[in-house]
Design a protein around this motif. Structure first.
Motif, PDB file in Angstrom:
ATOM      1  N   GLN A 132       1.146   6.832  -6.790  1.00 18.87           N
ATOM      2  CA  GLN A 132      -0.044   7.652  -7.049  1.00 18.87           C
ATOM      3  C   GLN A 132       0.215   9.117  -6.716  1.00 18.87           C
ATOM      4  O   GLN A 132      -0.257  10.021  -7.415  1.00 18.87           O
ATOM      5  CB  GLN A 132      -1.223   7.121  -6.231  1.00 18.87           C
ATOM      6  N   ALA A 133       0.988   9.367  -5.677  1.00 23.34           N
ATOM      7  CA  ALA A 133       1.284  10.740  -5.259  1.00 23.34           C
ATOM      8  C   ALA A 133       2.372  11.388  -6.111  1.00 23.34           C
ATOM      9  O   ALA A 133       2.685  12.567  -5.912  1.00 23.34           O
ATOM     10  CB  ALA A 133       1.695  10.751  -3.792  1.00 23.34           C
ATOM     11  N   TYR A 166       0.848   4.126  -2.852  1.00 21.98           N
ATOM     12  CA  TYR A 166       0.625   5.539  -2.517  1.00 21.98           C
ATOM     13  C   TYR A 166       1.726   6.424  -3.093  1.00 21.98           C
ATOM     14  O   TYR A 166       1.455   7.496  -3.657  1.00 21.98           O
ATOM     15  CB  TYR A 166       0.560   5.716  -1.005  1.00 21.98           C
ATOM     16  N   ALA A 197       0.830  -1.205   0.000  1.00 17.92           N
ATOM     17  CA  ALA A 197       0.000   0.000   0.000  1.00 17.92           C
ATOM     18  C   ALA A 197       0.864   1.254   0.000  1.00 17.92           C
ATOM     19  O   ALA A 197       0.535   2.250  -0.653  1.00 17.92           O
ATOM     20  CB  ALA A 197      -0.928  -0.008   1.209  1.00 17.92           C
TER      21      ALA A 197
END
Length: 291
Positions: free
Chosen positions: A232-233, A229, A225
């Motif tokens: 995605q960030a 993240y 995860a």
């Protein structure tokens, strides 16, 4: 299993050495304690030793960071009736991640073991948001090589040896009062301590290694995860560069064992001459935890 590791392991304790030519059933991986704010908290009890005895449950716990525990988590820890909590994190980790959240009356013992700059390296690599720099820092086997270096310092650093030795002596002198030790991920400094302890108690190699590698199972969802993240960030184009830093691997364990062989001639001398554990302390560990 490598021949080198077999030789090192079977000299860890007299009991293990005498049983090394025989057969032994491996115990199950220590009981996982599910919490909301930590993913790698386990009871080291329940493992079988070479001579068929059992490591007593409810006395020694290993964990990852405890700074994000919820109120429910703290209540769960309270139920463990811990007498001491040992924090292997360096000040930089505590500064950024926060102090432990513990039941009332418990104050962690700060016993920092250097991560050889791992935490700062991660923050620098991720904070740069530069895929070229991240590849230069972590790619091409560099991350795994860095982790091998971290493990070698568990043997070569006098300060690190002092912290590990003090922790094992605390366990030996605990009079069966429950104790917990932890670092940030609960896998390297904590994993090495747990592997040493189980080995010193005469737990078979495959069991001690399985306990060490189980961090990969308990951390898998959280670590995946985090990588998702970061991508995605927009902080990491290739977050898989982090995998060698997030995982535990037998090659890392072997790096520490090779250092123990080079510096001390074997694991038993590392425990005694390196960590300062005399025969009385090794015997007390077994008396406290095996029965």
């Amino acid at each position: 299993m490598t021949l080198t590791r077999r030789t090192l392991l079977t000299t860890a304790t007299t009991a293990a050495f005498l049983a090394a030519t025989g057969t032994a059933k491996a115990g199950t991986t220590g009981r996982h304690i599910p919490l909301q704010g930590a993913v790698n908290v386990r009871d080291l009890g329940g493992h079988l030793t070479y001579d068929g005895e059992t490591v007593r449950p409810g006395l020694v716990y290993r964990a990852d960071g405890l700074s994000r525990l919820t109120d429910t988590d703290v209540a769960t820890l309270s139920g463990l009736r811990l007498a001491k909590v040992i924090d292997f994190r360096i000040p930089l980790e505590v500064q950024y991640d926060g102090a432990d959240r513990l039941p009332d009356g418990l104050t962690p013992v700060s016993r920092p073991v250097t991560d050889n700059g791992l935490y700062a390296r991660l923050r620098t690599a991720i904070g740069s948001a530069d895929p070229v720099r991240q590849e230069e820092m972590l790619g091409g086997g560099k991350a795994a090589a860095f982790m091998r270096d971290v493990y070698r310092t568990f043997v070569t650093s006098a300060d690190n040896r002092a912290q590990f030795g003090a922790t094992l002596r605390d366990i030996a002198a605990a009079r069966r009062a429950p104790l917990l030790y932890h670092c940030t991920a609960g896998k390297d400094r904590t994993g090495w301590t747990s592997w040493l302890l189980l080995t010193a108690l005469g737990v078979p190699e495959r069991t001690a290694v399985a306990d060490y590698l189980a961090s990969n199972t308990f951390r898998a969802t959280y670590d995946a995860a985090l990588r998702a993240y970061l991508k995605q960030a927009g902080l990491m184009q290739n977050p898989d560069l982090l995998i060698p830093l997030q995982e535990v691997r037998t090659e890392y364990l072997d790096a520490a064992l090779a250092a123990a062989s080079e510096v001390y001639g074997g694991l038993y001398r590392y425990l005694t001459a390196g960590l300062g554990l005399d025969h009385r302390t090794l015997a007390a560990l077994r008396a406290q935890l095996v029965g």
